[in-house]
Design an enzyme around this catalytic site. Structure first.
Site, PDB file in Angstrom:
ATOM      1  N   ARG A 264      -1.875   2.969 -18.390  1.00  0.00           N
ATOM      2  CA  ARG A 264      -0.589   3.638 -18.610  1.00  0.00           C
ATOM      3  C   ARG A 264      -0.236   3.606 -20.084  1.00  0.00           C
ATOM      4  O   ARG A 264      -0.350   2.567 -20.725  1.00  0.00           O
ATOM      5  CB  ARG A 264       0.509   2.950 -17.793  1.00  0.00           C
ATOM      6  CG  ARG A 264       0.168   2.976 -16.313  1.00  0.00           C
ATOM      7  CD  ARG A 264       1.300   2.568 -15.437  1.00  0.00           C
ATOM      8  NE  ARG A 264       0.846   2.615 -14.039  1.00  0.00           N
ATOM      9  CZ  ARG A 264       1.532   2.169 -13.007  1.00  0.00           C
ATOM     10  NH1 ARG A 264       2.736   1.666 -13.209  1.00  0.00           N
ATOM     11  NH2 ARG A 264       1.045   2.250 -11.790  1.00  0.00           N
ATOM     12  N   ARG A 279       3.727  -5.881 -19.344  1.00  0.00           N
ATOM     13  CA  ARG A 279       3.642  -4.423 -19.473  1.00  0.00           C
ATOM     14  C   ARG A 279       2.489  -4.067 -20.409  1.00  0.00           C
ATOM     15  O   ARG A 279       2.612  -4.135 -21.612  1.00  0.00           O
ATOM     16  CB  ARG A 279       4.969  -3.880 -20.011  1.00  0.00           C
ATOM     17  CG  ARG A 279       5.135  -2.374 -19.885  1.00  0.00           C
ATOM     18  CD  ARG A 279       6.507  -1.934 -20.362  1.00  0.00           C
ATOM     19  NE  ARG A 279       7.587  -2.499 -19.563  1.00  0.00           N
ATOM     20  CZ  ARG A 279       8.023  -1.962 -18.417  1.00  0.00           C
ATOM     21  NH1 ARG A 279       7.504  -0.839 -17.990  1.00  0.00           N
ATOM     22  NH2 ARG A 279       8.994  -2.549 -17.736  1.00  0.00           N
ATOM     23  N   GLU A 351       9.421  -7.448 -10.929  1.00  0.00           N
ATOM     24  CA  GLU A 351       8.678  -6.580 -10.015  1.00  0.00           C
ATOM     25  C   GLU A 351       7.177  -6.893 -10.052  1.00  0.00           C
ATOM     26  O   GLU A 351       6.562  -7.006 -11.105  1.00  0.00           O
ATOM     27  CB  GLU A 351       8.901  -5.121 -10.419  1.00  0.00           C
ATOM     28  CG  GLU A 351       8.128  -4.153  -9.536  1.00  0.00           C
ATOM     29  CD  GLU A 351       8.253  -2.713 -10.018  1.00  0.00           C
ATOM     30  OE1 GLU A 351       9.197  -2.415 -10.780  1.00  0.00           O
ATOM     31  OE2 GLU A 351       7.398  -1.904  -9.634  1.00  0.00           O
ATOM     32  N   SER A 354       5.482  -2.356  -5.562  1.00  0.00           N
ATOM     33  CA  SER A 354       6.407  -1.295  -5.214  1.00  0.00           C
ATOM     34  C   SER A 354       5.790  -0.552  -4.040  1.00  0.00           C
ATOM     35  O   SER A 354       4.674  -0.057  -4.138  1.00  0.00           O
ATOM     36  CB  SER A 354       6.581  -0.369  -6.422  1.00  0.00           C
ATOM     37  OG  SER A 354       7.648   0.507  -6.214  1.00  0.00           O
ATOM     38  N   ARG A 392       0.144  -9.294 -13.061  1.00  0.00           N
ATOM     39  CA  ARG A 392       1.450  -9.922 -12.885  1.00  0.00           C
ATOM     40  C   ARG A 392       1.374 -11.095 -11.901  1.00  0.00           C
ATOM     41  O   ARG A 392       2.123 -12.068 -12.023  1.00  0.00           O
ATOM     42  CB  ARG A 392       2.485  -8.903 -12.420  1.00  0.00           C
ATOM     43  CG  ARG A 392       2.872  -7.951 -13.552  1.00  0.00           C
ATOM     44  CD  ARG A 392       4.050  -7.069 -13.194  1.00  0.00           C
ATOM     45  NE  ARG A 392       4.338  -6.151 -14.295  1.00  0.00           N
ATOM     46  CZ  ARG A 392       5.314  -5.256 -14.293  1.00  0.00           C
ATOM     47  NH1 ARG A 392       6.110  -5.150 -13.232  1.00  0.00           N
ATOM     48  NH2 ARG A 392       5.514  -4.471 -15.334  1.00  0.00           N
TER      49      ARG A 392
END
Length: 428
Positions: A264, A279, A351, A354, A392
């Site tokens: 990403r 991130r 988070e 999801s 994560r």
RNA sequence: GGAGAGGUGGCAGAGUGGUCGAAUGUACCUGACUCGAAAUCAGGCGAUAGGGUAACCUAUCCGUGGGUUCGAAUCCCACCCUCUCCGCCA
């Protein structure tokens, strides 16, 4: 993509339901385009019909040896109007389509109404955050303290927002992925799947990354050939498996689990989470994907969320489940649960997964269908969720299992995947 | 990278510029026969969009996009993909 029929039959309702997402539909423009479309399409088809019957008549006249000249002149006149009419129709439909592609999915009834992440609703909380007898450090300090996490090296090799891990830490990262894959395949009924990490534009359109979110992707130009994209999630290749397919009903539900790297560009996230590996431009994820008949999708989301939660339970990591509110839903989602894991280093829930039900939104733009009980093709419902984000999860393990001396215990569930290692010892 | 072959309905596979949404086979559905099944026989069976209360009607679709023509699955051009052989290669 929403059902165009729904927009035609009940535009005010659609507009009303989108207000909760903070989206304002250009209702009048849509209505104007739609009535023009209707008139133009009817006229176009009428002209086509006339042209076809003239052409048939010409054929017959020629066969009978009659003079077809007058008929051909009439046909030419029809064609002149037809050409203009067809062009107008095409423009009209292109305009409508562009609007349609930019409209997000409708939230399901029962999704909490709200404007931002602040309004998300906690559904449940599992596990107690551990009480530390010392000041808990974050994963950067822990990993670098162990001498096994090296951001500086990643910057040298590539640039910022990349990570380099060595030794037992690299092994733990691998063990986490193996553990998740084994759990989902052997206990949750998923089929493991290995997929390409580059996808074409058609696939990116299918899952909704294109045309709206190109800046979030890494593109790979190939000279004269069509550009490819690094996948931002395994959702893209896995879900596109059923693009332009009509799946036999006995194969449903389809359940896939896929471990892949994700890429990403994180455009627009400058300054956010710049420290550590929360991130990154590249991270690993074990993704759960399901394709189910429409009437099963709501139950499937609850079930899939449970599958992702099971990973956290087995790793004994405290977490909570959040129901995203209307304003925080992703573009394609009708309902989403986020799993947030407790990070002692940040003293916050973050988070880690999801899980979303897209209903027919993705399937419609991909033409992913199955044969229903009547034998007719019908759009599938698609769902996916992280089960879990590997990087994560590693962060969560480091921070939750850290010890006063700088070492890190290995969660019991992970030990079989790490040669029975029970602890990563502190650096000497 | 070089040479060749080919892309048509769920699958296989015909197709002469007009009567082709497309033969035939198979799969599937319905019915007959049967105690039941198989086999056999008869019938049905593409998708998408539009119009219509409906019966139904119309349009579009033969890899994709252009072109020629009154009319294209069929002719022309470009592109994409698949397969076979050769070369290179983890």
């Amino acid at each position: 993509m929403l059902d165009i029929q729904l927009l035609r039959s009940d535009l005010p309702l659609v507009a009303e339901r989108l207000v909760t997402r903070g989206v304002t539909l250009p209702v009048e423009r849509i209505q104007a385009l739609e009535s023009e479309r209707k008139a133009t399409q009817t006229r176009t088809q009428d002209l086509q019909s006339q042209r076809n019957s003239h052409s048939r008549a010409i054929g017959e006249a020629k066969k009978e040896g009659e003079n077809a000249q007058p008929l051909m002149e009439q046909a030419n006149a029809i064609n002149a109007e037809l050409e203009a009419c067809a062009a107008r129709l095409e423009r009209c439909q292109a305009d409508l389509n562009e609007i349609l592609l930019g409209i997000p999915n409708l939230p399901q009834a029962g999704v909490p109404v709200g404007g931002s992440a602040e309004d998300n609703v906690e559904v449940r909380r599992v596990g107690e955050p551990r009480a530390f007898s010392f000041k808990a450090r974050d994963h950067v300090d822990i990993g670098e303290g162990l001498g096994l996490l090296d951001f500086a090296a990643a910057v040298k090799i590539t640039g910022s927002r990349f990570t380099l891990m060595t030794g037992p830490l690299a092994r733990m990262h691998r063990a986490l992925a193996q553990f998740m894959l084994d759990l989902h395949t052997s206990e949750h009924g998923y089929t493991e799947i290995y997929v390409p990490y580059l996808a074409n534009a058609a696939s990116m359109r299918g899952t909704g990354q294109l045309p709206k979110f190109e800046e979030d992707l890494f593109g790979v130009p190939r000279g004269d050939e069509e550009k490819l994209y690094l996948i931002p999630t395994a959702e893209v290749p896995v879900t596109n498996l059923v693009r332009d397919e009509i799946v036999a009903p006995e194969r449903l539900p389809l359940r896939f689990v896929c471990h892949s790297p994700c890429f990403r560009s994180e455009a627009g996230s400058y300054g956010k989470d710049t420290r550590g590996m929360i991130r990154q431009h590249q991270f690993d994820k074990v993704e759960l994907v399901q394709m189910v008949p429409p009437e099963q999708s709501e139950a499937a989301l609850e079930q899939l969320t449970g599958h992702a939660e099971e990973v956290l339970k087995r790793l004994e990591l405290p977490y909570r489940v959040m129901a995203l509110c209307t304003g925080d839903l992703g573009f394609s989602a009708a309902r989403t649960y986020d799993l947030e894991v407790w990070l002692p280093g940040q003293e916050a829930y973050r988070e880690i997964s999801s899980c979303s039900n897209f209903e027919a939104f993705q399937a419609r733009r991909m033409q992913a269908r199955f044969r229903n009980a009547k034998g007719k093709p019908e759009l599938l419902h698609t769902l996916n969720g992280s089960g879990l984000a590997v990087g994560r999860t590693l962060v969560a393990v480091l921070e939750n299992y850290q010890e006063a001396d700088g070492g890190v215990r290995v969660p019991a569930a992970l030990q079989p995947f790490m040669g029975a290692m029970t602890r990563i010892p502190p650096a000497r």
